[in-house]
Motif scaffolding. Structure first.
Motif, PDB file in Angstrom:
ATOM      1  N   UNK A  97     -14.398  11.713   3.480  1.00 29.03           N
ATOM      2  CA  UNK A  97     -14.093  13.286   4.276  1.00 29.03           C
ATOM      3  C   UNK A  97     -12.608  13.691   4.286  1.00 29.03           C
ATOM      4  N   UNK A  98     -11.709  12.656   4.466  1.00 25.55           N
ATOM      5  CA  UNK A  98     -10.324  13.069   4.402  1.00 25.55           C
ATOM      6  C   UNK A  98     -10.021  13.671   2.994  1.00 25.55           C
ATOM      7  N   UNK A  99     -10.513  12.900   1.654  1.00 29.21           N
ATOM      8  CA  UNK A  99     -10.323  13.520   0.419  1.00 29.21           C
ATOM      9  C   UNK A  99     -10.657  15.162   0.291  1.00 29.21           C
ATOM     10  N   UNK A 100     -12.058  15.344   0.907  1.00 30.42           N
ATOM     11  CA  UNK A 100     -12.559  16.602   0.937  1.00 30.42           C
ATOM     12  C   UNK A 100     -11.497  17.486   1.702  1.00 30.42           C
ATOM     13  N   UNK A 101     -10.985  17.101   2.982  1.00 33.70           N
ATOM     14  CA  UNK A 101      -9.918  17.858   3.704  1.00 33.70           C
ATOM     15  C   UNK A 101      -8.819  18.110   2.735  1.00 33.70           C
ATOM     16  N   UNK A 102      -8.149  17.186   2.154  1.00 26.90           N
ATOM     17  CA  UNK A 102      -7.074  17.440   1.354  1.00 26.90           C
ATOM     18  C   UNK A 102      -7.097  18.498   0.130  1.00 26.90           C
ATOM     19  N   UNK A 103      -8.391  18.406  -0.432  1.00 26.92           N
ATOM     20  CA  UNK A 103      -8.670  19.240  -1.405  1.00 26.92           C
ATOM     21  C   UNK A 103      -8.737  20.717  -1.076  1.00 26.92           C
ATOM     22  N   UNK A 131     -11.094  14.977  11.919  1.00 20.76           N
ATOM     23  CA  UNK A 131     -10.889  16.047  12.973  1.00 20.76           C
ATOM     24  C   UNK A 131      -9.453  15.873  13.220  1.00 20.76           C
ATOM     25  N   UNK A 132      -8.915  14.622  13.239  1.00 23.67           N
ATOM     26  CA  UNK A 132      -7.508  14.438  13.529  1.00 23.67           C
ATOM     27  C   UNK A 132      -6.334  15.029  12.405  1.00 23.67           C
ATOM     28  N   UNK A 133      -7.197  15.429  11.130  1.00 22.53           N
ATOM     29  CA  UNK A 133      -6.433  15.925  10.172  1.00 22.53           C
ATOM     30  C   UNK A 133      -6.780  15.175   9.002  1.00 22.53           C
ATOM     31  N   UNK A 134      -6.558  15.736   7.539  1.00 23.69           N
ATOM     32  CA  UNK A 134      -6.976  15.244   6.400  1.00 23.69           C
ATOM     33  C   UNK A 134      -6.330  14.026   5.951  1.00 23.69           C
ATOM     34  N   UNK A 135      -4.971  13.930   6.230  1.00 22.15           N
ATOM     35  CA  UNK A 135      -4.124  12.583   6.025  1.00 22.15           C
ATOM     36  C   UNK A 135      -4.439  11.476   6.893  1.00 22.15           C
ATOM     37  N   UNK A 136      -4.583  11.571   8.068  1.00 25.85           N
ATOM     38  CA  UNK A 136      -4.647  10.225   8.980  1.00 25.85           C
ATOM     39  C   UNK A 136      -5.610   9.328   8.374  1.00 25.85           C
ATOM     40  N   UNK A 137      -6.669   9.810   8.146  1.00 29.30           N
ATOM     41  CA  UNK A 137      -7.913   8.858   7.801  1.00 29.30           C
ATOM     42  C   UNK A 137      -7.135   8.042   6.568  1.00 29.30           C
ATOM     43  N   UNK A 138      -6.687   8.758   5.419  1.00 28.58           N
ATOM     44  CA  UNK A 138      -6.225   7.913   4.174  1.00 28.58           C
ATOM     45  C   UNK A 138      -5.047   7.176   4.638  1.00 28.58           C
ATOM     46  N   UNK A 139      -4.073   7.654   5.510  1.00 29.70           N
ATOM     47  CA  UNK A 139      -3.066   6.699   5.933  1.00 29.70           C
ATOM     48  C   UNK A 139      -3.542   5.424   6.592  1.00 29.70           C
ATOM     49  N   UNK A 140      -4.389   5.621   7.515  1.00 28.85           N
ATOM     50  CA  UNK A 140      -5.117   4.704   8.239  1.00 28.85           C
ATOM     51  C   UNK A 140      -5.761   3.536   7.170  1.00 28.85           C
ATOM     52  N   UNK A 147     -20.434   0.174   4.819  1.00 29.53           N
ATOM     53  CA  UNK A 147     -20.233   1.722   4.415  1.00 29.53           C
ATOM     54  C   UNK A 147     -21.199   2.618   5.439  1.00 29.53           C
ATOM     55  N   UNK A 148     -22.026   1.808   5.753  1.00 28.81           N
ATOM     56  CA  UNK A 148     -23.210   2.520   6.796  1.00 28.81           C
ATOM     57  C   UNK A 148     -22.514   3.081   8.221  1.00 28.81           C
ATOM     58  N   UNK A 149     -21.383   2.321   8.514  1.00 28.79           N
ATOM     59  CA  UNK A 149     -20.498   2.584   9.699  1.00 28.79           C
ATOM     60  C   UNK A 149     -19.112   3.359   9.435  1.00 28.79           C
ATOM     61  N   UNK A 150     -18.640   3.077   8.118  1.00 31.02           N
ATOM     62  CA  UNK A 150     -17.299   3.608   7.802  1.00 31.02           C
ATOM     63  C   UNK A 150     -17.497   5.058   7.291  1.00 31.02           C
ATOM     64  N   UNK A 151     -18.418   5.387   6.948  1.00 27.65           N
ATOM     65  CA  UNK A 151     -18.601   6.823   6.439  1.00 27.65           C
ATOM     66  C   UNK A 151     -18.669   7.994   7.525  1.00 27.65           C
ATOM     67  N   UNK A 152     -19.702   7.588   8.603  1.00 26.13           N
ATOM     68  CA  UNK A 152     -19.268   8.367   9.807  1.00 26.13           C
ATOM     69  C   UNK A 152     -18.343   8.324  10.572  1.00 26.13           C
ATOM     70  N   UNK A 153     -17.501   7.329  10.699  1.00 23.34           N
ATOM     71  CA  UNK A 153     -16.492   7.072  11.393  1.00 23.34           C
ATOM     72  C   UNK A 153     -15.211   8.027  10.584  1.00 23.34           C
TER      73      UNK A 153
END
Length: 406
Positions: free
Chosen positions: A228-234, A356-365, A344-350
């Motif tokens: 989802x973060x990559x979608x947000x970056x793009x 919602x915190x922003x596109x970059x925070x998931x990638x940094x985390x 993956x079953x848990x990671x994708x929805x998380x």
């Protein structure tokens, strides 16, 4: 041995083509029949959910003849796919979900079965190379098959894709029958038990398999967490059209093909743990590079992440093959698949919530989590006894690690 290596690569090409084409078309078909995007997305969940039953399903591979079982599963999958010819309208949508579940079950059994068969068909020194080639073949099909499947669906409808996809497991079953399983080391008797917990005890009871599998699990989970973060970056940060996601998918696929072609030599030279550490670090770097506000950097980051992911996966699979007693290889392989892909079953929805915190925070985390795993694995590797981290299987440790010809 080269004959068997070629057959395994051909198996990966055919199975990868059929599964990649059908997985995309299943969602499109459901969307066309029902108009519901949520129902279309559930088709993918049906495919991944059965991996959670890996420890139980893997036991079948240790109790039944492995090659006949894998052949039978492929033929039953073909029969299940042909049931989709009965789909004529929204009232038969449940058939698509049922077949998606059958696909998921077959993945667990076939992937674990193939992992268990490889050591009986190849020399230990060839496992890393062939695992890498198989990974490249599968990634290559992910670039070609979805386009072919979608094109055929648009031209002739879902039934044409069903017939094409059903032909693939039949051809795969034929190739399995042509394998020459010449390596038949005597299995060492085990008193570990026959329950599903046995696979976990063996897998996580030795650092030689535990570290590569955990590294792969972390990397694969973070690949889902960052979607989802990559979608947000793009879309949000770079303000590019959604079609640019296809460019990133192709870039990551190209990186995965390249990574698969060279990973075998790296494993032979450095060992699975070192390659798993390097792959996880590369994936973390790819996440950070994709955070840069420049679209070429996003493409480069996708390529780097694409190289790293198959390194972690191939390193884990090769470690399992070379450090597991033959009598337990089926359930340990299935347990490893559950450990690597189940999160993956848990990671994708998380990840979908974290965006919602922003596109970059998931990638940094994700990068931080991967680098933490790298540091921990490096520390653990340095404290590992020498006989637990061989760069090539020694006669003492490989006795009984290849499954008997069945």
């Amino acid at each position: 041995m080269r004959r068997n290596a070629g057959l395994f690569v051909a198996i990966s090409l055919l199975s990868g083509f059929g599964s990649s084409a059908m997985s995309l078309v299943a969602g499109i078909w459901i969307l066309d029949l029902t108009g519901s995007t949520s129902l279309a997305a559930l088709a993918g969940l049906c495919v991944y959910a059965p991996v959670l039953a890996g420890p139980w399903l893997g036991g079948l591979l240790d109790r039944a003849p492995r090659r006949p079982l894998v052949i039978a599963v492929n033929l039953m999958l073909a029969a299940a796919l042909l049931a989709l010819l009965a789909v004529r309208g929204p009232g038969q949508t449940w058939l698509i979900f049922a077949v998606s579940c059958a696909y998921g079950l077959s993945y667990v059994l076939i992937d674990a079965g193939e992992t268990a068969l490889l050591p009986s068909a190849l020399a230990p020194t060839e496992l890393g190379d062939v695992n890498g080639w198989r990974s490249s073949a599968q990634e290559g099909m992910k670039l070609v098959a979805p386009l072919a499947g979608a094109g055929l669906y648009a031209w002739r409808g879902g039934h044409a894709v069903v017939v094409l996809s059903a032909a693939m497991p039949v051809l795969v079953a034929t190739l399995y029958a042509l394998l020459r399983l010449n390596r038949t080391p005597t299995d060492r008797r085990t008193e570990r038990g026959d329950g599903p917990r046995t696979g976990s005890v063996v897998l996580f009871g030795q650092r030689a398999t535990r570290l590569p599998v955990v590294l792969a699990a972390v990397s694969i989970a973070m690949s889902g967490f960052t979607t989802a973060g990559i979608y947000g970056i793009v879309v949000t940060e770079l303000r590019l059209p959604t079609t640019f996601l296809g460019v990133l998918a192709s870039a990551q696929g190209a990186g995965s093909i390249l990574g698969g072609l060279i990973v075998g030599r790296l494993i032979a030279a450095r060992g699975p743990v070192s390659v798993g550490v390097a792959g996880t670090a590369l994936f973390a770097i790819g996440c950070l590079v994709r955070c840069l506000p420049w679209w070429p950097a996003t493409v480069v980051g996708a390529v780097v992440a694409g190289v790293g992911l198959p390194w972690t996966l191939v390193a884990a699979v090769t470690a399992v093959q070379t450090h597991t007693p033959s009598a337990l290889l089926g359930r340990v392989s299935a347990t490893a698949n559950t450990a690597m892909f189940g999160p993956l079953v848990v990671a994708i929805p998380l990840g979908s919530a974290a965006v919602h915190l922003g596109a970059r925070p998931p990638l940094i985390a994700a990068a931080a989590i991967c680098l933490t795993a790298v540091v921990v694995a490096t520390f653990r590797r340095r404290s590992t006894a020498p006989d637990e981290t061989p760069t090539a299987p020694s006669p003492r440790r490989t006795a009984g690690t290849g499954p008997a010809s069945r």
